[in-house]
Design a protein around this motif. Structure first.
Motif, PDB file in Angstrom:
ATOM      1  N   UNK A   1       8.395   2.520  -5.008  1.00 43.11           N
ATOM      2  CA  UNK A   1       8.453   1.210  -4.351  1.00 43.11           C
ATOM      3  C   UNK A   1       9.765   0.507  -4.663  1.00 43.11           C
ATOM      4  N   UNK A   2      10.195   0.540  -5.908  1.00 45.06           N
ATOM      5  CA  UNK A   2      11.438  -0.135  -6.292  1.00 45.06           C
ATOM      6  C   UNK A   2      12.638   0.423  -5.513  1.00 45.06           C
ATOM      7  N   UNK A   3      12.628   1.719  -5.254  1.00 42.38           N
ATOM      8  CA  UNK A   3      13.740   2.372  -4.567  1.00 42.38           C
ATOM      9  C   UNK A   3      13.546   2.446  -3.049  1.00 42.38           C
TER      10      UNK A   3
ATOM     11  N   UNK B   1      -4.197   2.685  -2.462  1.00 43.45           N
ATOM     12  CA  UNK B   1      -3.816   2.145  -3.762  1.00 43.45           C
ATOM     13  C   UNK B   1      -2.398   1.587  -3.698  1.00 43.45           C
ATOM     14  N   UNK B   2      -2.099   0.675  -4.638  1.00 45.75           N
ATOM     15  CA  UNK B   2      -0.741   0.133  -4.750  1.00 45.75           C
ATOM     16  C   UNK B   2      -0.038   0.821  -5.919  1.00 45.75           C
ATOM     17  N   UNK B   3       1.112   0.286  -6.329  1.00 45.02           N
ATOM     18  CA  UNK B   3       1.881   0.933  -7.386  1.00 45.02           C
ATOM     19  C   UNK B   3       1.213   0.840  -8.747  1.00 45.02           C
ATOM     20  N   UNK B   4       0.245  -0.036  -8.907  1.00 43.48           N
ATOM     21  CA  UNK B   4      -0.506  -0.151 -10.157  1.00 43.48           C
ATOM     22  C   UNK B   4      -1.787   0.672 -10.124  1.00 43.48           C
ATOM     23  N   UNK B   5      -1.985   1.444  -9.060  1.00 48.74           N
ATOM     24  CA  UNK B   5      -3.208   2.236  -8.837  1.00 48.74           C
ATOM     25  C   UNK B   5      -4.426   1.338  -8.671  1.00 48.74           C
TER      26      UNK B   5
ATOM     27  N   UNK C   1       0.866  -1.173   0.000  1.00 48.50           N
ATOM     28  CA  UNK C   1       0.000   0.000   0.000  1.00 48.50           C
ATOM     29  C   UNK C   1       0.903   1.224   0.000  1.00 48.50           C
ATOM     30  N   UNK C   2       0.797   2.043  -1.069  1.00 49.54           N
ATOM     31  CA  UNK C   2       1.707   3.174  -1.208  1.00 49.54           C
ATOM     32  C   UNK C   2       1.046   4.523  -0.983  1.00 49.54           C
TER      33      UNK C   2
ATOM     34  N   UNK D   1       3.864   5.002 -12.976  1.00 50.56           N
ATOM     35  CA  UNK D   1       5.325   5.051 -13.138  1.00 50.56           C
ATOM     36  C   UNK D   1       5.995   5.560 -11.855  1.00 50.56           C
ATOM     37  N   UNK D   2       5.447   6.650 -11.316  1.00 49.35           N
ATOM     38  CA  UNK D   2       6.037   7.261 -10.122  1.00 49.35           C
ATOM     39  C   UNK D   2       5.964   6.304  -8.935  1.00 49.35           C
TER      40      UNK D   2
END
Length: 186
Positions: free
Chosen positions: A113-115, A61-65, A48-49, A107-108
């Motif tokens: 999340x990746x970083x 929402x997550x990284x995929x919205x 959850x971002x 994308x953002x």
């Protein structure tokens, strides 16, 4: 899948679809059969971002919205995007006014999340698609510029922040092409 099922006839698509339908926090699932008597399910949980507001309610929402649940914890506030749907487990849809914003926001969030930066971002403001901004470390307003090269722009941001002191506050503009970053103190 229940004990006693014939493993040869397991419908993998139906099993994966059932998992996603019941468990919205699952990002991906893989199924491996080891005949004659073993099935291994490997799942990756999404993170959850952020959250979006819909009619006064906050939705996580997550990284995929993808809508995960109603918000109950402090996450990244997403501004400037209006979800039309809030179906748990599904990517939310937006109106024509928000065309392109969802893809760029994805994308953002993916790069955050990746970083591992999601805990350092206070908000993301997608109001202006050509120049979204975000609050970083509670001290900086970051101008991201147009969609594309999000990974590179976040790398420029981290490089710039590493050269500033803990007392610096201001705007960091990473929207320029090439290596240029502009810091404007408050």
């Amino acid at each position: 899948i229940v004990e006693g099922d014939n493993l040869f006839f397991i419908n993998r698509f139906r099993v994966v679809s059932g998992i996603f339908a019941r468990l919205p926090y699952i990002e991906d699932v893989s199924i491996k059969r080891y005949l004659p008597n073993k099935v291994v399910l490997t799942v990756n949980e999404c993170k959850a971002l952020g959250y979006v507001s819909v009619e006064g309610e906050a939705w996580v929402i997550d990284r995929s919205c993808r809508i995960l649940t109603k918000a109950s914890e402090a996450l990244i506030e997403i501004r400037g995007v209006t979800p039309l749907t809030t179906e748990i487990g599904k990517v939310f849809t937006t109106g024509d006014d928000d065309t392109g914003k969802l893809e760029y926001l994805t994308e953002i969030l993916d790069q955050l999340q990746e970083r591992g930066l999601y805990g350092q971002v206070n908000y993301i403001d997608m109001t202006n698609l050509n120049s979204p901004t975000m609050g970083f470390l509670g001290r900086f307003t970051v101008k991201l510029g147009e969609s594309g090269e999000t990974e590179y722009r976040l790398a420029k941001l981290l490089s710039a922040v590493s050269q500033l002191t803990e007392y610096d506050r201001g705007t960091i503009d990473v929207s320029y092409d090439g290596e240029q970053v502009v810091f404007s103190p408050f």
